[in-house]
Design a protein around this motif. Sequence first.
Motif, PDB file in Angstrom:
ATOM      1  N   ARG A 100      -7.835   5.536  11.785  1.00  0.00           N
ATOM      2  CA  ARG A 100      -6.993   5.086  12.890  1.00  0.00           C
ATOM      3  C   ARG A 100      -6.072   6.218  13.320  1.00  0.00           C
ATOM      4  N   LEU A 101      -5.731   6.239  14.603  1.00  0.00           N
ATOM      5  CA  LEU A 101      -4.840   7.255  15.148  1.00  0.00           C
ATOM      6  C   LEU A 101      -3.405   6.743  15.157  1.00  0.00           C
ATOM      7  N   TYR A 102      -2.460   7.644  14.831  1.00  0.00           N
ATOM      8  CA  TYR A 102      -1.045   7.283  14.856  1.00  0.00           C
ATOM      9  C   TYR A 102      -0.234   8.469  15.354  1.00  0.00           C
ATOM     10  N   TYR A 103       1.002   8.170  15.769  1.00  0.00           N
ATOM     11  CA  TYR A 103       1.913   9.196  16.259  1.00  0.00           C
ATOM     12  C   TYR A 103       3.321   8.851  15.786  1.00  0.00           C
ATOM     13  N   ASP A 104       4.039   9.823  15.225  1.00  0.00           N
ATOM     14  CA  ASP A 104       5.394   9.606  14.717  1.00  0.00           C
ATOM     15  C   ASP A 104       6.424  10.143  15.703  1.00  0.00           C
ATOM     16  N   VAL A 105       7.431   9.298  16.020  1.00  0.00           N
ATOM     17  CA  VAL A 105       8.531   9.703  16.897  1.00  0.00           C
ATOM     18  C   VAL A 105       9.829   9.225  16.268  1.00  0.00           C
ATOM     19  N   ASP A 106      10.732  10.144  15.966  1.00  0.00           N
ATOM     20  CA  ASP A 106      12.070   9.831  15.446  1.00  0.00           C
ATOM     21  C   ASP A 106      12.028   8.877  14.252  1.00  0.00           C
ATOM     22  N   GLY A 107      11.100   9.073  13.348  1.00  0.00           N
ATOM     23  CA  GLY A 107      11.023   8.251  12.152  1.00  0.00           C
ATOM     24  C   GLY A 107      10.331   6.922  12.350  1.00  0.00           C
ATOM     25  N   HIS A 108       9.757   6.685  13.503  1.00  0.00           N
ATOM     26  CA  HIS A 108       9.022   5.452  13.772  1.00  0.00           C
ATOM     27  C   HIS A 108       7.547   5.804  13.993  1.00  0.00           C
ATOM     28  N   ARG A 109       6.663   4.971  13.461  1.00  0.00           N
ATOM     29  CA  ARG A 109       5.234   5.231  13.578  1.00  0.00           C
ATOM     30  C   ARG A 109       4.606   4.286  14.595  1.00  0.00           C
ATOM     31  N   TYR A 110       3.829   4.887  15.488  1.00  0.00           N
ATOM     32  CA  TYR A 110       3.117   4.149  16.521  1.00  0.00           C
ATOM     33  C   TYR A 110       1.622   4.260  16.239  1.00  0.00           C
ATOM     34  N   TRP A 111       0.906   3.137  16.328  1.00  0.00           N
ATOM     35  CA  TRP A 111      -0.531   3.098  16.088  1.00  0.00           C
ATOM     36  C   TRP A 111      -1.273   2.862  17.400  1.00  0.00           C
ATOM     37  N   ARG A 112      -2.452   3.468  17.515  1.00  0.00           N
ATOM     38  CA  ARG A 112      -3.237   3.388  18.752  1.00  0.00           C
ATOM     39  C   ARG A 112      -3.985   2.067  18.834  1.00  0.00           C
ATOM     40  N   ASN A 113      -3.880   1.427  19.988  1.00  0.00           N
ATOM     41  CA  ASN A 113      -4.669   0.253  20.294  1.00  0.00           C
ATOM     42  C   ASN A 113      -5.920   0.757  21.002  1.00  0.00           C
ATOM     43  N   TYR A 114      -7.095   0.491  20.438  1.00  0.00           N
ATOM     44  CA  TYR A 114      -8.329   1.044  20.976  1.00  0.00           C
ATOM     45  C   TYR A 114      -8.830   0.289  22.204  1.00  0.00           C
ATOM     46  N   LYS A 115      -8.246  -0.849  22.532  1.00  0.00           N
ATOM     47  CA  LYS A 115      -8.674  -1.589  23.729  1.00  0.00           C
ATOM     48  C   LYS A 115      -7.995  -1.067  24.990  1.00  0.00           C
ATOM     49  N   ASP A 116      -6.688  -0.769  24.914  1.00  0.00           N
ATOM     50  CA  ASP A 116      -5.993  -0.290  26.110  1.00  0.00           C
ATOM     51  C   ASP A 116      -5.561   1.171  26.015  1.00  0.00           C
ATOM     52  N   GLY A 117      -5.696   1.817  24.856  1.00  0.00           N
ATOM     53  CA  GLY A 117      -5.401   3.244  24.708  1.00  0.00           C
ATOM     54  C   GLY A 117      -3.932   3.576  24.532  1.00  0.00           C
ATOM     55  N   LYS A 118      -3.053   2.576  24.433  1.00  0.00           N
ATOM     56  CA  LYS A 118      -1.626   2.818  24.244  1.00  0.00           C
ATOM     57  C   LYS A 118      -1.281   2.800  22.760  1.00  0.00           C
ATOM     58  N   TYR A 119      -0.122   3.351  22.441  1.00  0.00           N
ATOM     59  CA  TYR A 119       0.355   3.383  21.061  1.00  0.00           C
ATOM     60  C   TYR A 119       1.497   2.371  20.923  1.00  0.00           C
ATOM     61  N   TYR A 120       1.378   1.490  19.930  1.00  0.00           N
ATOM     62  CA  TYR A 120       2.346   0.423  19.720  1.00  0.00           C
ATOM     63  C   TYR A 120       3.123   0.657  18.432  1.00  0.00           C
ATOM     64  N   LEU A 121       4.394   0.265  18.451  1.00  0.00           N
ATOM     65  CA  LEU A 121       5.242   0.372  17.276  1.00  0.00           C
ATOM     66  C   LEU A 121       4.657  -0.478  16.157  1.00  0.00           C
ATOM     67  N   PHE A 122       4.668   0.042  14.933  1.00  0.00           N
ATOM     68  CA  PHE A 122       4.004  -0.618  13.803  1.00  0.00           C
ATOM     69  C   PHE A 122       4.594  -1.985  13.512  1.00  0.00           C
ATOM     70  N   ASN A 123       3.713  -2.933  13.230  1.00  0.00           N
ATOM     71  CA  ASN A 123       4.086  -4.222  12.651  1.00  0.00           C
ATOM     72  C   ASN A 123       2.941  -4.683  11.750  1.00  0.00           C
ATOM     73  N   LYS A 124       3.189  -5.678  10.927  1.00  0.00           N
ATOM     74  CA  LYS A 124       2.207  -6.084   9.909  1.00  0.00           C
ATOM     75  C   LYS A 124       0.949  -6.699  10.504  1.00  0.00           C
ATOM     76  N   SER A 125       1.024  -7.246  11.700  1.00  0.00           N
ATOM     77  CA  SER A 125      -0.154  -7.879  12.290  1.00  0.00           C
ATOM     78  C   SER A 125      -1.236  -6.863  12.669  1.00  0.00           C
ATOM     79  N   MET A 126      -0.905  -5.577  12.665  1.00  0.00           N
ATOM     80  CA  MET A 126      -1.887  -4.560  13.019  1.00  0.00           C
ATOM     81  C   MET A 126      -2.977  -4.419  11.957  1.00  0.00           C
TER      82      MET A 126
END
Length: 109
Positions: A74-100
């Motif tokens: 899975r693809l991820y990106y870190d910004v200011d201590g927060h991790r964002y994970w890539r949604n493969y359906k829309d191509g955007k990166y969402y802030l991490f939560n357990k439902s991912m």
Amino acid sequence: MPVKYFTAVGISFTVLIFSCGKKNVPQSSANTATVSNTSKPVIKKPVVKKAPAAPIAKVIIVNDSVAKKSFDGRLYYDVDGHRYWRNYKDGKYYLFNKSMYSDPAFKPQ
């Protein structure tokens, strides 16, 4: 000779222990104000207001070439201590939560 040495060390040690036990704290008149009824000083502390925390974006758009890949692909990106994970359906990166973990949109095909 050894008796004088031990006596000198003992006296020095005793003086050191008792001199460190004094609890004299000087007080400045600028930081304290006295109440007329009591003899104890009242210390007024300045009020410090915290600045509001910067808002955290829930969704970001990042080029996939700068994102990092985790061990499971899975693809991820870190910004200011927060991790964002890539949604493969829309191509955007969402802030991490357990439902991912269970959402198939965040797992690579």
